[in-house]
Scaffold this motif. Structure first.
Motif, PDB file in Angstrom:
ATOM      1  N   VAL A   1       0.881  -1.173   0.000  1.00 26.59           N
ATOM      2  CA  VAL A   1       0.000   0.000   0.000  1.00 26.59           C
ATOM      3  C   VAL A   1       0.918   1.222   0.000  1.00 26.59           C
ATOM      4  N   TYR A   2       1.288   1.634  -1.193  1.00 25.12           N
ATOM      5  CA  TYR A   2       2.208   2.760  -1.392  1.00 25.12           C
ATOM      6  C   TYR A   2       2.031   3.222  -2.837  1.00 25.12           C
ATOM      7  N   PRO A   3       1.330   4.328  -3.061  1.00 23.02           N
ATOM      8  CA  PRO A   3       0.938   4.729  -4.414  1.00 23.02           C
ATOM      9  C   PRO A   3       2.079   4.864  -5.422  1.00 23.02           C
ATOM     10  N   LYS A   4       3.292   5.120  -4.975  1.00 21.18           N
ATOM     11  CA  LYS A   4       4.406   5.269  -5.912  1.00 21.18           C
ATOM     12  C   LYS A   4       4.909   3.931  -6.452  1.00 21.18           C
ATOM     13  N   SER A   5       4.477   2.851  -5.844  1.00 25.26           N
ATOM     14  CA  SER A   5       4.936   1.525  -6.254  1.00 25.26           C
ATOM     15  C   SER A   5       4.054   0.950  -7.351  1.00 25.26           C
ATOM     16  N   PRO A   6       4.651   0.247  -8.337  1.00 19.78           N
ATOM     17  CA  PRO A   6       3.837  -0.440  -9.344  1.00 19.78           C
ATOM     18  C   PRO A   6       3.046  -1.604  -8.754  1.00 19.78           C
ATOM     19  N   ARG A   7       3.317  -1.929  -7.498  1.00 15.57           N
ATOM     20  CA  ARG A   7       2.621  -3.039  -6.830  1.00 15.57           C
ATOM     21  C   ARG A   7       1.541  -2.547  -5.859  1.00 15.57           C
ATOM     22  N   HIS A   8       1.276  -1.261  -5.893  1.00 12.41           N
ATOM     23  CA  HIS A   8       0.285  -0.651  -4.988  1.00 12.41           C
ATOM     24  C   HIS A   8      -1.103  -1.232  -5.228  1.00 12.41           C
ATOM     25  N   LEU A   9      -1.816  -1.493  -4.141  1.00 14.75           N
ATOM     26  CA  LEU A   9      -3.181  -2.018  -4.220  1.00 14.75           C
ATOM     27  C   LEU A   9      -4.188  -0.992  -3.706  1.00 14.75           C
ATOM     28  N   SER A  10      -5.306  -0.916  -4.384  1.00 13.03           N
ATOM     29  CA  SER A  10      -6.427  -0.132  -3.869  1.00 13.03           C
ATOM     30  C   SER A  10      -6.987  -0.824  -2.633  1.00 13.03           C
ATOM     31  N   ARG A  11      -7.762  -0.113  -1.862  1.00  8.01           N
ATOM     32  CA  ARG A  11      -8.337  -0.724  -0.652  1.00  8.01           C
ATOM     33  C   ARG A  11      -9.207  -1.925  -1.010  1.00  8.01           C
TER      34      ARG A  11
ATOM     35  N   GLY B   1      15.134   6.308  -5.824  1.00  7.26           N
ATOM     36  CA  GLY B   1      14.471   5.047  -6.130  1.00  7.26           C
ATOM     37  C   GLY B   1      13.392   4.708  -5.117  1.00  7.26           C
ATOM     38  N   LEU B   2      12.633   3.665  -5.423  1.00  7.03           N
ATOM     39  CA  LEU B   2      11.615   3.184  -4.493  1.00  7.03           C
ATOM     40  C   LEU B   2      12.300   2.575  -3.266  1.00  7.03           C
ATOM     41  N   PRO B   3      11.614   2.545  -2.120  1.00  6.12           N
ATOM     42  CA  PRO B   3      12.219   1.990  -0.911  1.00  6.12           C
ATOM     43  C   PRO B   3      12.576   0.507  -1.023  1.00  6.12           C
ATOM     44  N   GLY B   4      11.882  -0.222  -1.885  1.00  2.45           N
ATOM     45  CA  GLY B   4      12.150  -1.648  -2.061  1.00  2.45           C
ATOM     46  C   GLY B   4      11.720  -2.102  -3.436  1.00  2.45           C
ATOM     47  N   GLY B   5      11.956  -3.384  -3.741  1.00  3.00           N
ATOM     48  CA  GLY B   5      11.553  -3.917  -5.036  1.00  3.00           C
ATOM     49  C   GLY B   5      12.395  -3.416  -6.187  1.00  3.00           C
ATOM     50  N   ASN B   6      13.674  -3.120  -5.907  1.00  2.00           N
ATOM     51  CA  ASN B   6      14.550  -2.533  -6.919  1.00  2.00           C
ATOM     52  C   ASN B   6      15.489  -3.538  -7.591  1.00  2.00           C
ATOM     53  N   ALA B   7      15.379  -4.809  -7.241  1.00  2.99           N
ATOM     54  CA  ALA B   7      16.247  -5.852  -7.802  1.00  2.99           C
ATOM     55  C   ALA B   7      17.714  -5.616  -7.475  1.00  2.99           C
ATOM     56  N   LEU B   8      17.968  -4.931  -6.358  1.00  6.64           N
ATOM     57  CA  LEU B   8      19.335  -4.676  -5.919  1.00  6.64           C
ATOM     58  C   LEU B   8      19.689  -5.582  -4.738  1.00  6.64           C
ATOM     59  N   ALA B   9      20.907  -6.055  -4.728  1.00 11.59           N
ATOM     60  CA  ALA B   9      21.388  -6.881  -3.617  1.00 11.59           C
ATOM     61  C   ALA B   9      22.536  -6.162  -2.920  1.00 11.59           C
ATOM     62  N   PHE B  10      22.821  -6.576  -1.688  1.00 11.26           N
ATOM     63  CA  PHE B  10      24.017  -6.113  -0.993  1.00 11.26           C
ATOM     64  C   PHE B  10      24.880  -7.335  -0.693  1.00 11.26           C
ATOM     65  N   ASP B  11      26.029  -7.114  -0.107  1.00  9.24           N
ATOM     66  CA  ASP B  11      26.930  -8.222   0.206  1.00  9.24           C
ATOM     67  C   ASP B  11      26.337  -9.057   1.339  1.00  9.24           C
ATOM     68  N   TRP B  12      25.828 -10.218   1.010  1.00  8.82           N
ATOM     69  CA  TRP B  12      25.131 -11.040   1.997  1.00  8.82           C
ATOM     70  C   TRP B  12      26.042 -11.467   3.142  1.00  8.82           C
ATOM     71  N   GLN B  13      27.337 -11.549   2.894  1.00 11.40           N
ATOM     72  CA  GLN B  13      28.258 -12.001   3.939  1.00 11.40           C
ATOM     73  C   GLN B  13      28.371 -11.005   5.094  1.00 11.40           C
ATOM     74  N   ILE B  14      27.876  -9.787   4.874  1.00 12.58           N
ATOM     75  CA  ILE B  14      27.816  -8.814   5.972  1.00 12.58           C
ATOM     76  C   ILE B  14      27.049  -9.395   7.164  1.00 12.58           C
ATOM     77  N   LEU B  15      26.067 -10.244   6.862  1.00 15.16           N
ATOM     78  CA  LEU B  15      25.196 -10.789   7.902  1.00 15.16           C
ATOM     79  C   LEU B  15      25.726 -12.089   8.512  1.00 15.16           C
ATOM     80  N   ALA B  16      26.713 -12.672   7.888  1.00 18.78           N
ATOM     81  CA  ALA B  16      27.191 -13.986   8.341  1.00 18.78           C
ATOM     82  C   ALA B  16      27.658 -13.935   9.795  1.00 18.78           C
TER      83      ALA B  16
END
Length: 211
Positions: free
Chosen positions: A30-40, A137-152
């Motif tokens: 539920v975020y109008p700027k997102s292409p995944r936004h849903l109406s109520r 950019g949008l807050p999420g859904g950007n197909a971007l990754a970070f270095d997962w090993q940061i969390l290891a």
């Protein structure tokens, strides 16, 4: 084996694929700027279809209490996900609108970004580590990754979920590198922005299950 959330669902076919494939969570934006936004109305219909079969998550970005109350009234979500710049106080206030819990997303680009988690552990039920968005950019859904090993090897006071740039092809590697027990995907299972591919959903869930 990693639990999975299929986020940004916009139609019944995608929802059914997530349920049939064994997702733990499904996310509705539920975020109008997102292409995944849903109406109520659409949110209410999809939430009702999902009820009792999978845990529902309504994803918001810097939502005010009026919006959160409206979302709670029409969808009765199990979880509310805050994916903006909400501070711990706003996060604590939002918890009342969720049936089960509150997920707070934290943008990550460098190891130092994980330090933000400490402030949200007392007020969120689950954390999500997502790639920091590009400027503008949008807050999420950007197909971007970070270095997962940061969390290891890292330990947090709440359960956490890995997000950002995940696909059926790389989710097993991401789980192995980060140690994530739960993963979140949106753009990585889409045919186009906002339109999920049921086959990709099935492939992602199978890969996460075997990770």
């Amino acid at each position: 084996m990693a639990e999975a959330k299929i986020c940004g669902i916009t139609d019944a076919r995608a929802l059914d694929a997530a349920i049939d494939g064994g997702a733990r969570f499904v996310g509705f934006v539920v975020y109008p700027k997102s292409p995944r936004h849903l109406s109520r109305d659409k949110l209410a219909a999809l939430a009702e279809r999902a009820r009792g079969q999978v845990e529902t998550v309504v994803v918001t970005v810097d939502a005010d209490e009026e919006l959160l109350a409206a979302v709670a009234a029409c969808a009765g979500p199990d979880w509310i996900q805050l994916h903006g710049s909400e501070n711990p106080g706003k996060t604590a206030q939002a918890r009342q609108y969720a049936q089960r819990g509150l997920i707070k997303a934290i943008g990550v680009a460098r190891p130092e970004d994980l330090a933000q988690a400490a402030a949200f552990e007392p007020v969120a039920d689950m954390l999500m580590f997502d790639a920091k968005p590009p400027p503008g950019g949008l807050p999420g859904g950007n197909a971007l990754a970070f270095d997962w090993q940061i969390l290891a090897g890292r330990r947090f006071g709440r359960p956490w979920m890995l997000s950002g740039g995940l696909t059926p092809a790389n989710v097993a590697e991401a789980v192995s590198a980060s140690g994530a027990a739960a993963v979140d995907v949106s753009s990585g299972v889409e045919a186009s922005a906002g339109l999920k591919d049921p086959l990709k959903i099935a492939e992602f869930l199978a890969a996460a299950r075997s990770a």
